[in-house]
Design a protein around this motif. Structure first.
Motif, short mmCIF file in Angstrom:
data_model
loop_
_atom_site.label_atom_id
_atom_site.label_comp_id
_atom_site.label_asym_id
_atom_site.label_seq_id
_atom_site.Cartn_x
_atom_site.Cartn_y
_atom_site.Cartn_z
N ASN C 77 0.82 -1.22 0.00
CA ASN C 77 0.00 0.00 0.00
C ASN C 77 0.84 1.26 0.00
O ASN C 77 0.30 2.35 0.06
N ALA C 78 2.17 1.12 -0.11
CA ALA C 78 3.01 2.33 -0.13
C ALA C 78 2.96 3.04 -1.46
O ALA C 78 3.41 4.17 -1.57
N PHE C 79 2.39 2.39 -2.49
CA PHE C 79 2.42 3.02 -3.82
C PHE C 79 1.71 4.36 -3.81
O PHE C 79 2.10 5.31 -4.48
N PHE C 80 0.63 4.43 -3.00
CA PHE C 80 -0.14 5.67 -2.93
C PHE C 80 0.74 6.82 -2.46
O PHE C 80 0.76 7.90 -3.05
N PHE C 81 1.49 6.58 -1.36
CA PHE C 81 2.25 7.67 -0.76
C PHE C 81 3.46 8.03 -1.60
O PHE C 81 3.86 9.20 -1.66
N GLU C 82 4.05 7.01 -2.27
CA GLU C 82 5.22 7.33 -3.08
C GLU C 82 4.82 8.15 -4.30
O GLU C 82 5.49 9.11 -4.66
N ASN C 83 3.70 7.80 -4.92
CA ASN C 83 3.24 8.62 -6.05
C ASN C 83 2.93 10.03 -5.61
O ASN C 83 3.23 11.01 -6.28
N GLU C 84 2.30 10.14 -4.43
CA GLU C 84 1.93 11.46 -3.96
C GLU C 84 3.17 12.30 -3.65
O GLU C 84 3.25 13.48 -4.02
N THR C 85 4.17 11.69 -2.98
CA THR C 85 5.39 12.43 -2.65
C THR C 85 6.11 12.83 -3.94
O THR C 85 6.70 13.91 -4.03
N HIS C 86 6.07 11.97 -4.96
CA HIS C 86 6.71 12.33 -6.21
C HIS C 86 6.02 13.52 -6.86
O HIS C 86 6.64 14.45 -7.34
N ASP C 87 4.66 13.52 -6.83
CA ASP C 87 3.94 14.60 -7.49
C ASP C 87 4.06 15.91 -6.75
O ASP C 87 4.10 16.97 -7.36
N LEU C 88 4.10 15.87 -5.43
CA LEU C 88 4.10 17.12 -4.69
C LEU C 88 5.49 17.63 -4.37
O LEU C 88 5.69 18.83 -4.27
N PHE C 89 6.46 16.73 -4.20
CA PHE C 89 7.79 17.17 -3.79
C PHE C 89 8.87 16.89 -4.81
O PHE C 89 10.00 17.33 -4.65
N GLY C 90 8.58 16.12 -5.84
CA GLY C 90 9.60 15.82 -6.84
C GLY C 90 10.60 14.78 -6.42
O GLY C 90 11.64 14.63 -7.06
N VAL C 91 10.31 14.01 -5.36
CA VAL C 91 11.23 12.96 -4.94
C VAL C 91 11.06 11.79 -5.89
O VAL C 91 9.95 11.38 -6.20
N ARG C 92 12.16 11.24 -6.38
CA ARG C 92 12.05 10.16 -7.37
C ARG C 92 12.17 8.81 -6.70
O ARG C 92 13.09 8.57 -5.92
N PHE C 93 11.24 7.93 -7.05
CA PHE C 93 11.29 6.56 -6.54
C PHE C 93 11.48 5.63 -7.72
O PHE C 93 10.93 5.87 -8.79
N SER C 94 12.20 4.56 -7.49
CA SER C 94 12.38 3.60 -8.57
C SER C 94 11.68 2.31 -8.20
O SER C 94 11.86 1.78 -7.12
N GLY C 95 10.83 1.83 -9.11
CA GLY C 95 10.22 0.53 -8.89
C GLY C 95 8.94 0.54 -8.10
O GLY C 95 8.65 -0.40 -7.38
N ILE C 96 8.13 1.58 -8.24
CA ILE C 96 6.84 1.59 -7.55
C ILE C 96 5.92 0.59 -8.24
O ILE C 96 5.92 0.48 -9.46
N SER C 97 5.13 -0.14 -7.46
CA SER C 97 4.32 -1.22 -8.04
C SER C 97 3.31 -0.66 -9.04
O SER C 97 3.15 -1.19 -10.12
N ILE C 98 2.60 0.41 -8.71
CA ILE C 98 1.74 1.06 -9.70
C ILE C 98 2.26 2.49 -9.82
O ILE C 98 2.06 3.31 -8.94
N ASP C 99 2.97 2.76 -10.90
CA ASP C 99 3.64 4.05 -11.04
C ASP C 99 2.86 4.95 -11.98
O ASP C 99 2.67 4.62 -13.14
N PHE C 100 2.39 6.07 -11.49
CA PHE C 100 1.63 6.98 -12.33
C PHE C 100 2.51 7.99 -13.04
O PHE C 100 2.01 8.79 -13.81
N ASP C 101 3.78 7.99 -12.74
CA ASP C 101 4.75 8.80 -13.48
C ASP C 101 4.38 10.28 -13.49
O ASP C 101 4.41 10.93 -14.52
N GLY C 102 3.98 10.79 -12.36
CA GLY C 102 3.69 12.22 -12.27
C GLY C 102 2.26 12.60 -12.56
O GLY C 102 1.90 13.76 -12.46
N GLU C 103 1.41 11.64 -12.92
CA GLU C 103 0.03 11.98 -13.24
C GLU C 103 -0.93 11.60 -12.14
O GLU C 103 -2.13 11.51 -12.35
N PHE C 104 -0.44 11.33 -10.94
CA PHE C 104 -1.33 10.89 -9.87
C PHE C 104 -2.29 12.00 -9.47
O PHE C 104 -3.49 11.85 -9.46
#
Lengths: 151, 362, 169
Positions: C77-104
């Motif tokens: 269930n971490a995919f939600f928070f990693e996508n959100e942190t990427h969209d709001l803060f620009g932190v890059r994660f590698s290998g998210i199970s469901i990756d929205f690539d900035g469109e979350f």
């Protein structure tokens, strides 16, 4: 198990009056704490501006030179910050809320005109204050002159 | 092997209280995969900490969601109090619990109504919401607002409830029990309701643990997890508290857990009103959070465990405030329950996590 | 009893993160939250884990260019928070199970909570805020306006419009 468990309740509701009211034809019942709109008692208001500063949505505007207090009721979020912050307790939350309208509007209240007695009393107080200041200034000038003369 | 199609679900859907989008990959009316998408109601409310000082931000926190409004103002207040080391008067803690449990009752009644609407039982939906109006009337009489209460602030509560009023509230809640019992019987025993709920959206205990499900969604699958057990605030003064848990893990179990929690909340309110101490209900706050201070707190909202985080920077504006809502944890579990379910059960499965997307996305 | 006391915040070095995550997974702890906060030179991340009553927050700072391995393989269930942190803060994660690539979250300005992230600086340099706003839906260009001629030459004008390639039905 079984079906139609709501039959008893449905039959009962058939013979009771409806739970809803025909608002706005029928007036709603408000409680003593219901939050509707904020209004100001202009006689007590000293136009100190604290309510304007506390309002989170900047709905209140106070104009000291024009002696007006105005509120945009459509921006007010009924948080009671102004009512609690007023030092003279002249703001109250009335329970009936602003009706829907086609355009937003502001409600402006003016300070009431002073009655002739109040005007006379105010002028007398100001005159007395001016005399006191003039007397104090004269006394100070005399003291300064005496000090300068003795040197 | 049949042909696969992709059906979009949402963001507008009659069963959803808030917008959410799912891409359902289906094959002959059975869902193979569901890909969620959010972001329709993201308003960037967390950035407003830079504009509203920490005393005013409680108004913003309250307006994040309509259903969990009091919960968020309570969680925010508790977090900032932990940040600044403020002790809240005892009476305020008890009043907060009373309002929070009332909020839980109204939220569960709302959800039960939506569930009934989801499988087409509109009469039951209307009756649940009619019963909910009694709770909203209590809110209006004690705080002035039906949905957005503005009752909690940093340092205590905004206004007091007299002891006589509290006794009146308990009497009214007890009077609600008989009508609520009839609704409960319909939800748990009616044949048509059972045929739509039993066995639908099964989530095993291992899966629920793997996906870290919280709230009634997790408790229906056997996880005994409830923040109220830990005794924060006035919950610590309860004589005993045991979370409502079921081991079935399907839609019926989730309905049962939430329906029984309403009765548990009425009992908690009664106990709180019996034990409430006299005293002040608020205290003045001086100063601002220190630079470099961190705090976190948890709360059991109607939907599950909600985690709050605050960071101070010495000014009256907080540096960062974060709300992690239970729905964001349960989304992964929901996607798991959707795999392999029938197309007609999709709205039901989505609804059983009690999605509150507006607090998830702020 | 009041709220959780004491609040447990553990400062770790970023490189210890995978070890700690594996440790929590083995002990059966539950993943709670990822929270980001903009600091000088990067983003301060706080990962929270809980096992019932105990709640531990891991605190570390990453620079704006760092790429962090995702924890969604161990905690789905971490995919939600990693996508959100990427969209709001620009932190890059590698290998998210469901990756929205900035469109979350569809945000108007890239990484609104962190104006110094790599994405924000790139968008500011290229002045592409407008493109981030509209995505694949291009703003239609107005049809070229020809100079008005004195005598009525309506047929010539319409011929010009249709030759721009825009079909108007």
């Amino acid at each position: 198990m079984g079906s139609f468990h709501l039959t008893k309740m449905s039959l009962r509701n058939l013979f009771k009056k409806p739970a809803t009211k025909m608002y706005p034809v029928v007036a709603p019942t408000y409680t003593s704490r219901s939050k509707g709109h904020v209004t100001c008692d202009m006689k007590e208001c000293i136009l100190c501006n604290i309510c304007e500063k506390r309002c989170p949505t900047h709905a209140i505007a106070v104009n000291k030179p024009d002696e007006t207090w105005s509120i945009d009721n459509f921006s007010c979020i009924q948080c009671l910050s102004c009512v609690r912050a007023c030092p003279k307790a002249c703001l109250t939350m009335e329970p009936d809320y602003t009706k829907a309208a086609f355009t937003k509007s502001t409600v402006t209240l003016h300070k009431p005109e002073l009655t002739p007695e109040e005007k006379a009393a105010k002028e007398a107080a100001e005159k007395e204050k001016a005399e006191r200041i003039a007397k104090a200034k004269a006394a100070k000038a005399a003291r300064d002159a005496a000090a300068a003369a003795s040197e | 092997m049949g042909k696969r199609t992709v059906i979009p679900f949402g963001p507008q859907h009659p069963v959803l209280p808030e917008p959410m989008h799912l891409d359902l990959v289906i094959e002959d009316e059975r869902v193979i995969e569901a890909i969620p998408q959010m972001g329709f109601i993201h308003r960037g409310l967390e950035k407003l900490v830079a504009k509203k000082d920490f005393m005013q931000f409680v108004l913003v926190a309250e307006r994040i969601c309509g259903i969990c409004a009091f919960g968020h103002s309570l969680g925010y207040s508790e977090t900032v109090e932990a940040l600044m080391g403020i002790e809240v008067p005892k009476r305020a803690e008890y009043l907060r619990v009373v309002w929070h449990e009332l909020s839980r009752i109204h939220s569960h009644l709302l959800w039960l109504g939506l569930l009934a609407d989801a499988f087409g039982y509109e009469n039951l939906f209307m009756q649940c919401w009619r019963l909910r109006e009694d709770v909203l009337d209590i809110f209006e009489e004690t705080t002035g607002g039906r949905v957005i209460l503005t009752a909690c602030n940093v340092g205590g509560v905004e206004q007091d409830i007299e002891n006589s009023e509290l006794a009146g509230i308990v009497i009214r809640l007890d009077a609600m029990r008989s009508e609520y019992g009839e609704l409960l019987k319909t939800f748990l025993k009616d044949r048509s309701v059972k045929s739509r709920l039993v066995g639908v959206g099964y989530l095993s205990k291992e899966d629920a643990f793997k996906f870290a499900c919280v709230g009634p969604f997790g408790r229906a699958s056997g996880l005994e997890d409830d923040v109220r057990m830990f005794g924060f605030g006035a919950y610590g003064d309860l004589a005993e508290f045991a979370p409502v848990v079921s081991n079935d893990g399907d839609g019926y179990a989730r309905c049962e857990v939430r329906a029984l929690e309403v009765l548990q909340s009425i009992d908690i309110i009664k106990e709180m009103v019996d034990k409430i101490p006299d005293g002040p209900f608020n205290q003045k706050i001086k100063g601002a959070p220190e630079d470099g201070s961190y705090s976190s707190s948890r709360l059991e909202q109607p939907r599950g465990e909600c985690y709050y985080f605050a960071k101070g920077n010495g000014t009256k504006f907080l540096e960062r405030f974060r709300i992690r809502t239970p729905t964001s944890q349960n989304v992964a579990g929901m996607v798991q329950t959707l795999q392999g379910c029938e197309l007609a059960d999709v709205p039901l499965n989505v609804l059983t996590i009690d999605p509150c997307i507006s607090c998830t996305e702020r | 009893m009041h709220n959780e006391k004491p609040q447990v915040f553990i400062d770790i070095d970023y490189h210890e993160l995978s070890q700690r995550i594996a440790d929590y997974d083995e002990r059966g702890w539950r993943f709670v939250n990822i929270c980001g906060s903009t600091v000088e030179g990067g983003v301060e991340l706080i990962y929270s884990f809980s096992d019932g009553l105990p709640l531990e927050n891991l605190r570390f700072t990453v620079s704006n260019e760092e790429i962090i391995p995702s924890v969604s393989d161990r905690f789905p269930n971490a995919f939600f928070f990693e996508n959100e942190t990427h969209d709001l803060f620009g932190v890059r994660f590698s290998g998210i199970s469901i990756d929205f690539d900035g469109e979350f979250y569809t945000v108007a300005v890239p990484t609104p909570m962190n104006p110094h992230s790599a994405d924000a600086r790139e968008a500011a340099a290229n002045n592409t805020y407008g493109a981030a706003n509209y995505g694949e839906c291009p703003v239609p260009e107005p049809a070229p306006v020809s100079a008005p001629e004195p005598e009525p030459a309506a047929s010539t004008d319409t011929a010009d419009d249709s030759s721009t390639g825009e079909e108007v039905r």
